[in-house]
Scaffold this motif. Structure first.
Motif, short mmCIF file in Angstrom:
data_model
loop_
_atom_site.label_atom_id
_atom_site.label_comp_id
_atom_site.label_asym_id
_atom_site.label_seq_id
_atom_site.Cartn_x
_atom_site.Cartn_y
_atom_site.Cartn_z
N SER A 5 59.47 41.07 26.07
CA SER A 5 60.66 40.43 26.64
C SER A 5 61.64 41.49 27.13
O SER A 5 61.57 42.65 26.70
N PRO A 6 62.55 41.11 28.02
CA PRO A 6 63.56 42.09 28.47
C PRO A 6 64.36 42.67 27.32
O PRO A 6 64.73 43.84 27.34
N ARG A 7 64.62 41.86 26.30
CA ARG A 7 65.41 42.35 25.16
C ARG A 7 64.70 43.50 24.45
O ARG A 7 65.25 44.57 24.25
N THR A 245 74.11 47.91 25.88
CA THR A 245 72.78 47.33 25.70
C THR A 245 72.79 45.82 25.97
O THR A 245 71.88 45.28 26.62
N ARG A 246 73.81 45.14 25.50
CA ARG A 246 73.93 43.71 25.74
C ARG A 246 74.04 43.40 27.24
O ARG A 246 73.43 42.45 27.74
N ARG A 247 74.81 44.20 27.96
CA ARG A 247 74.95 43.97 29.40
C ARG A 247 73.62 44.19 30.11
O ARG A 247 73.25 43.43 31.02
N ASP A 251 71.66 41.34 32.21
CA ASP A 251 71.28 41.53 33.61
C ASP A 251 69.78 41.36 33.82
O ASP A 251 69.35 40.75 34.80
N ALA A 252 68.98 41.90 32.88
CA ALA A 252 67.53 41.78 33.02
C ALA A 252 67.09 40.33 32.89
O ALA A 252 66.20 39.87 33.64
N GLU A 253 67.66 39.59 31.97
CA GLU A 253 67.29 38.18 31.82
C GLU A 253 67.73 37.36 33.03
O GLU A 253 67.05 36.42 33.42
N SER A 254 68.88 37.71 33.62
CA SER A 254 69.32 37.00 34.83
C SER A 254 68.39 37.25 35.99
O SER A 254 68.09 36.34 36.79
N GLU A 255 67.90 38.47 36.14
CA GLU A 255 66.98 38.78 37.22
C GLU A 255 65.63 38.11 37.01
O GLU A 255 64.96 37.72 37.97
#
Length: 344
Positions: A5-7, A245-247, A251-255
């Motif tokens: 996952s992006p996280r 890291t949260r930002r 951003d990765a999850e939005s993309e």
């Protein structure tokens, strides 16, 4: 493509791990500086407590404040008030002046004289501060040392360290009894207390003396506030890393997330291109073959012409899809007009 996952991909990335090491290093430095400032605060606090307890206390004999004359003065006995009865050494070789001692923003000398008690113990006593001459590094009009039996009240101070400088005649750089003992007459130097010296508080009978020294500073300074500032700085670095890291994760999850209507719209456009809805309109008003064939097919079968097998497939874009939909609406209107004319 990785199934992570992006996280997890961002948290386990090289940039995040390097940033974590930098954050730990910076936070450790800030914590260390805070502890250093707090240590200085504790030192000043303890010294101020000793001053408050000893500076104005009742006088005690020298043996009580300093049981062993050869041992350093204990920290808890600093500024302890001691009373002695005896006499100063008035020999010219006994009267010394300590160089480079400030008072009220001026640099001068301390008048330093050994005082021998009735039991034979000798203690160096700072009688006060003497200004320096304007044209020479010499004391200006120092007071004479009183002769005869005197009772002195002094506050005990620890012996100072030595410095690597040459002492001018009659002067010393520091109050170091062990080094000064060799400059005094033998009967005084041999019995001199080497672990401490005294700062004169009073003499009885009173005599002219140099200017009294300033009271000790009991302020604690800004060290405690500096310590807390460094510790707050230490918290800033991990907080900044967490925020960054949260930002990145957001951003990765939005993309990665696709709008609900984006995939169906693309799929419809692709299928429409395959079915021929996006082809060039077949109807024409100039009577061309393509227009005639389309009109005949519409009149006979009541349906649009079959799609051409030679149609070129192009990537579907939003603008292309909009134009194709417009063309499709125009084509449908023509077919409806043809059906109405046929029915008439």
């Amino acid at each position: 493509m990785s199934g992570r996952s992006p996280r997890s991909r961002i948290i386990l990335s090289r940039d995040t791990l390097v940033g974590l090491l930098i954050v730990l290093l910076c936070a450790a430095i800030c914590v260390g500086l805070g502890l250093w400032q707090y240590g200085r605060f504790e030192t000043k606090r303890d010294a101020a407590a000793v001053i408050a307890e000893n500076y104005s206390a009742d006088p005690v004999p020298l043996a009580e404040a300093l049981p062993d004359p050869a041992q350093p003065l204990a920290a808890t006995e600093r500024w302890r008030v001691v009373e002695m009865t005896g006499s100063y050494c008035t020999d010219p070789g006994c009267v010394l002046y300590v160089r480079n001692r400030p008072l009220n923003s001026q640099v001068g000398f301390w008048q330093l004289v050994p005082f021998t008690a009735e039991d034979g113990t000798a203690l160096l006593v700072v009688r006060g501060w003497v200004p320096a001459q304007e044209t020479a590094s010499q004391p200006l009009d120092p007071s004479a040392v009183p002769a005869g039996t005197t009772t002195v009240t002094v506050r005990m101070r620890p012996a100072e360290g030595t410095v690597d400088r040459q002492d001018p005649p009659g002067q010393v750089q520091t109050v170091t009894p062990e080094a000064i003992a060799g400059k005094l007459p033998a009967d005084v130097g041999d019995s001199l207390v080497t672990g401490a010296y005294g700062e004169l508080a009073a003499e009885d009978p009173e005599a002219a003396r140099p200017q009294a020294l300033e009271s000790p500073d009991t302020s604690l300074g800004p060290h405690l506030s500096y310590a807390f500032q460094w510790w707050i700085f230490a918290l800033f670095f991990p907080a900044a890393l967490v925020y960054r890291t949260r930002r990145l994760i957001q951003d990765a999850e939005s993309e990665q997330a696709v709008p609900a209507d984006a995939a169906p719209a693309g799929s419809r456009g692709a299928h429409e291109g395959e079915d021929g809805d996006g082809a060039e309109p077949a109807a024409s008003q100039d009577g061309s073959d393509g227009g005639t064939g389309s009109a005949e097919a519409a009149g006979e079968a009541g349906s649009p012409a079959p799609p051409s097998s030679h149609r070129e497939h192009r990537p579907v874009t939003a603008e292309h899809d909009r134009r194709r939909r417009a063309r499709r609406r125009s084509h449908d209107e023509e077919e409806e007009d043809a059906l109405i004319d046929q029915q008439r």
